[in-house]
Write a protein that holds these residues in place. Structure first.
Motif, PDB file in Angstrom:
ATOM      1  N   GLN A 178      44.153  37.830 118.158  1.00  0.00           N
ATOM      2  CA  GLN A 178      43.787  36.709 117.545  1.00  0.00           C
ATOM      3  C   GLN A 178      43.223  35.598 118.329  1.00  0.00           C
ATOM      4  O   GLN A 178      42.040  35.240 118.009  1.00  0.00           O
ATOM      5  CB  GLN A 178      45.046  36.183 116.629  1.00  0.00           C
ATOM      6  CG  GLN A 178      45.465  36.867 115.382  1.00  0.00           C
ATOM      7  CD  GLN A 178      44.649  37.040 114.373  1.00  0.00           C
ATOM      8  OE1 GLN A 178      43.825  38.161 114.283  1.00  0.00           O
ATOM      9  NE2 GLN A 178      44.404  36.295 113.391  1.00  0.00           N
ATOM     10  N   ILE A 179      43.666  35.279 119.623  1.00  0.00           N
ATOM     11  CA  ILE A 179      43.090  34.138 120.215  1.00  0.00           C
ATOM     12  C   ILE A 179      41.898  34.905 120.672  1.00  0.00           C
ATOM     13  O   ILE A 179      40.619  34.155 120.755  1.00  0.00           O
ATOM     14  CB  ILE A 179      44.060  33.842 121.206  1.00  0.00           C
ATOM     15  CG1 ILE A 179      45.157  33.320 120.903  1.00  0.00           C
ATOM     16  CG2 ILE A 179      43.225  33.103 122.390  1.00  0.00           C
ATOM     17  CD1 ILE A 179      46.423  33.144 121.876  1.00  0.00           C
ATOM     18  N   TYR A 180      41.667  36.040 121.067  1.00  0.00           N
ATOM     19  CA  TYR A 180      40.422  36.523 121.784  1.00  0.00           C
ATOM     20  C   TYR A 180      39.452  36.522 120.756  1.00  0.00           C
ATOM     21  O   TYR A 180      38.148  36.574 120.727  1.00  0.00           O
ATOM     22  CB  TYR A 180      40.555  37.945 122.264  1.00  0.00           C
ATOM     23  CG  TYR A 180      39.488  38.463 123.250  1.00  0.00           C
ATOM     24  CD1 TYR A 180      39.257  38.162 124.379  1.00  0.00           C
ATOM     25  CD2 TYR A 180      38.768  39.313 122.682  1.00  0.00           C
ATOM     26  CE1 TYR A 180      37.981  38.437 125.167  1.00  0.00           C
ATOM     27  CE2 TYR A 180      37.514  39.885 123.255  1.00  0.00           C
ATOM     28  CZ  TYR A 180      37.236  39.439 124.677  1.00  0.00           C
ATOM     29  OH  TYR A 180      36.122  39.774 125.018  1.00  0.00           O
ATOM     30  N   ALA A 181      39.824  36.990 119.379  1.00  0.00           N
ATOM     31  CA  ALA A 181      38.766  36.903 118.335  1.00  0.00           C
ATOM     32  C   ALA A 181      38.202  35.596 118.030  1.00  0.00           C
ATOM     33  O   ALA A 181      36.827  35.728 117.859  1.00  0.00           O
ATOM     34  CB  ALA A 181      39.632  37.425 117.153  1.00  0.00           C
ATOM     35  N   ARG A 182      38.922  34.737 118.204  1.00  0.00           N
ATOM     36  CA  ARG A 182      38.105  33.559 118.480  1.00  0.00           C
ATOM     37  C   ARG A 182      37.008  33.385 119.262  1.00  0.00           C
ATOM     38  O   ARG A 182      35.898  32.958 119.066  1.00  0.00           O
ATOM     39  CB  ARG A 182      38.968  32.400 118.516  1.00  0.00           C
ATOM     40  CG  ARG A 182      40.158  32.056 117.489  1.00  0.00           C
ATOM     41  CD  ARG A 182      41.097  30.970 117.952  1.00  0.00           C
ATOM     42  NE  ARG A 182      40.348  29.615 118.334  1.00  0.00           N
ATOM     43  CZ  ARG A 182      40.006  28.649 117.476  1.00  0.00           C
ATOM     44  NH1 ARG A 182      40.044  29.061 116.169  1.00  0.00           N
ATOM     45  NH2 ARG A 182      39.237  27.637 117.840  1.00  0.00           N
ATOM     46  N   GLY A 183      37.253  33.756 120.585  1.00  0.00           N
ATOM     47  CA  GLY A 183      36.177  33.980 121.467  1.00  0.00           C
ATOM     48  C   GLY A 183      34.936  34.576 121.104  1.00  0.00           C
ATOM     49  O   GLY A 183      33.811  34.336 121.079  1.00  0.00           O
TER      50      GLY A 183
END
Length: 298
Positions: free
Chosen positions: A280-285
């Motif tokens: 989920q965090i990487y998807a933001r990037g």
């Protein structure tokens, strides 16, 4: 004038026609002496005949060559029954363009810039500008990982990072400049887990918070999930970081049973939710990098 014999005749001596190549002789009384005048005349006649034959043969040869050339020209123009224009058109070379000043395609020798790196957008607060809410970070009402389905319970968000931590983690979060903590709880088959994501200004701050970790995120009960990981209970705590985010998990039995190293179901739950938080965090990037690539001039 005589020379060892009779004189040369002074007038041509008429002779009946002789076959070509046979030399005439003048008959004389007594011995047979050659008629030199007749021989000269015969030789001249043969020379004239050869000259006329050569001239005539040359003319015939020239006429024959002209006929062959004419036949070849007629055959080339016939085109198997087609008209001369059509046959000529079929053998005409293709015309090259007369205008060579038109612009031609060109290819740049400069390599295009590499696409934006998603990590660049989640490593600092200055570039990580996408909206962030508990629902965007933990969407939906359940989470499915493989054949395992987790039901989502309560969610919470606070800028008081210490309020979302226990057993020393609050002090660590304050030390490294925590700005916010978002939490969510999931439950499956009597095992509950709370995931807490803490935000920092930089990647370095989040990494130091992970390395200095003590205690864990405070378990979040509610929305159908009872209290778990209370005092005098052993639970599984983990910590990691990605970019400017540090994330923490605390998993245990809702019955209050202590977790041991052999409780694979608890470790599997912790693995699933830790991987989910990472993604989920990487998807933001990734989303922000894609938007930047689509609008490079902005």
């Amino acid at each position: 004038m005589s020379f060892g014999g009779p004189q040369w005749p002074q007038e041509p001596h008429q002779q009946p026609h002789q076959p070509y190549g046979q030399q005439p002789y003048q008959q004389s009384y007594g011995t047979d002496t050659p008629d030199w005048s007749a021989l000269a005349e015969a030789s001249a006649a043969r020379a004239r005949r050869r000259r006329w034959l050569l001239i005539g043969g040359g003319a015939l040869a020239t006429a024959a060559i002209g006929t062959v050339i004419a036949v070849a020209i007629v055959s080339a123009n016939s085109g198997g029954g087609a008209t001369g224009d059509k046959a000529a058109g079929s053998t005409t070379a293709p015309e090259l363009p007369s205008d060579t000043t038109q612009p031609q395609p060109s290819f740049s020798s400069v390599a295009p810039p590499p696409p934006p790196d998603p990590m660049d957008f989640i490593s600092t607060a200055q570039k990580d500008k996408a909206p962030l809410t508990p629902e965007s970070l933990f969407p939906g009402k359940k989470l499915t990982v493989g054949d395992r389905e987790y039901r989502k319970g309560a969610v919470a968000s606070t800028t008081d990072c210490s309020a979302a931590a226990q057993a020393g983690l609050g002090a660590v979060l304050r030390k490294h400049g925590c700005d916010r903590v978002i939490r969510a709880t999931y439950e499956r088959d009597g095992v509950a887990i709370t995931v807490g994501v803490a935000l920092f200004d930089t990647k370095g701050d989040a990494l130091r918070a992970k390395e200095d970790v003590q205690g864990g995120v405070t378990p979040l009960a509610g929305s159908g999930v009872g209290g778990f990981c209370q005092a005098k209970t052993v639970c599984l705590r983990r910590a990691n970081s990605l970019g400017r985010y540090a994330y923490f998990t605390q998993a245990g039995y809702t019955s209050g049973k202590k977790v041991t190293k052999s409780d694979e179901v608890v470790f599997k739950t912790s693995d699933d939710l830790g991987t989910f938080a990472f993604n989920q965090i990487y998807a933001r990037g990734r989303i922000q990098a894609s938007a930047a690539a689509a609008a490079p001039g902005q």
